[in-house]
Scaffold this motif. Sequence first.
Motif, PDB file in Angstrom:
ATOM      1  N   VAL A  77       0.859  -0.956   0.174  1.00  0.00           N
ATOM      2  CA  VAL A  77       0.067  -0.074  -0.181  1.00  0.00           C
ATOM      3  C   VAL A  77       0.931   1.143  -0.003  1.00  0.00           C
ATOM      4  N   ARG A  78       0.571   2.164  -0.880  1.00  0.00           N
ATOM      5  CA  ARG A  78       1.377   3.401  -0.947  1.00  0.00           C
ATOM      6  C   ARG A  78       1.617   3.870   0.451  1.00  0.00           C
ATOM      7  N   GLU A  79       2.757   4.605   0.814  1.00  0.00           N
ATOM      8  CA  GLU A  79       2.974   5.202   2.053  1.00  0.00           C
ATOM      9  C   GLU A  79       1.965   6.126   2.449  1.00  0.00           C
ATOM     10  N   ASP A  80       1.789   7.203   1.489  1.00  0.00           N
ATOM     11  CA  ASP A  80       0.806   8.148   1.714  1.00  0.00           C
ATOM     12  C   ASP A  80      -0.718   7.719   2.326  1.00  0.00           C
ATOM     13  N   ILE A  81      -0.884   6.771   1.628  1.00  0.00           N
ATOM     14  CA  ILE A  81      -2.225   5.979   1.908  1.00  0.00           C
ATOM     15  C   ILE A  81      -2.143   5.393   3.381  1.00  0.00           C
ATOM     16  N   LEU A  82      -1.084   4.868   3.890  1.00  0.00           N
ATOM     17  CA  LEU A  82      -0.913   4.339   5.004  1.00  0.00           C
ATOM     18  C   LEU A  82      -1.002   5.366   6.122  1.00  0.00           C
ATOM     19  N   ARG A  83      -0.268   6.417   5.906  1.00  0.00           N
ATOM     20  CA  ARG A  83      -0.582   7.822   6.878  1.00  0.00           C
ATOM     21  C   ARG A  83      -1.946   8.496   6.920  1.00  0.00           C
ATOM     22  N   GLU A  84      -2.776   8.104   5.904  1.00  0.00           N
ATOM     23  CA  GLU A  84      -4.058   9.028   6.022  1.00  0.00           C
ATOM     24  C   GLU A  84      -5.141   8.414   6.815  1.00  0.00           C
ATOM     25  N   ILE A  85      -5.957   9.107   7.424  1.00  0.00           N
ATOM     26  CA  ILE A  85      -6.811   8.697   8.446  1.00  0.00           C
ATOM     27  C   ILE A  85      -8.195   9.176   7.656  1.00  0.00           C
ATOM     28  N   ASP A  86      -9.094   8.226   7.677  1.00  0.00           N
ATOM     29  CA  ASP A  86     -10.200   8.162   6.931  1.00  0.00           C
ATOM     30  C   ASP A  86     -11.261   6.984   7.532  1.00  0.00           C
ATOM     31  N   GLY A  87     -12.228   6.846   6.876  1.00  0.00           N
ATOM     32  CA  GLY A  87     -13.288   5.769   7.331  1.00  0.00           C
ATOM     33  C   GLY A  87     -12.631   4.394   7.474  1.00  0.00           C
ATOM     34  N   PRO A  88     -13.710   3.382   7.922  1.00  0.00           N
ATOM     35  CA  PRO A  88     -13.502   2.072   7.955  1.00  0.00           C
ATOM     36  C   PRO A  88     -12.907   1.376   6.663  1.00  0.00           C
ATOM     37  N   MET A  89     -13.519   1.785   5.485  1.00  0.00           N
ATOM     38  CA  MET A  89     -12.945   1.170   4.182  1.00  0.00           C
ATOM     39  C   MET A  89     -11.702   1.510   3.932  1.00  0.00           C
ATOM     40  N   LEU A  90     -11.306   2.507   4.273  1.00  0.00           N
ATOM     41  CA  LEU A  90      -9.464   2.823   4.107  1.00  0.00           C
ATOM     42  C   LEU A  90      -8.907   1.927   5.062  1.00  0.00           C
ATOM     43  N   GLU A  91      -9.417   1.777   6.342  1.00  0.00           N
ATOM     44  CA  GLU A  91      -8.631   1.140   7.426  1.00  0.00           C
ATOM     45  C   GLU A  91      -8.749  -0.434   7.047  1.00  0.00           C
TER      46      GLU A  91
END
Length: 127
Positions: A77-91
């Motif tokens: 998973v891209r690093e910027d996505i791993l640092r992003e905070i969002d809802g349950p689908m992202l997590e």
Amino acid sequence: RRIHQHRFRELVLSAYQRKCAMCSLGHVRLLDAAHIIADRDDRGLPEVPNGLALCKIHHSAYDVNILGISPDLLVHVREDILREIDGPMLEHGLKRMAGQRILVPRTERLRPNLEFLDQRFQRFRAA
């Protein structure tokens, strides 16, 4: 929809036992046959070793380089996505895929072409 796409989808989904290679989702209406090498490329033939059964969310994330699959069959998973905070689908749907090994067909000749995965993974890394 290109003429060969229906057949490609059927062959890929069958090889992957009608489950997403990343999350094992088995709702066939939510599954796609994703190309590893795009079909517009000369090597992007509609053959199972150039395909992955992915649910729609993982297919889209793969296409836009949010997720990548290395030749050792691990999801990245891209690093910027791993640092992003969002809802349950992202997590749960994307970030938790990091480090997971994808499911592959039982029949060796139907498994993903590792050279194709490597080529596609280099595009992911450059994104």
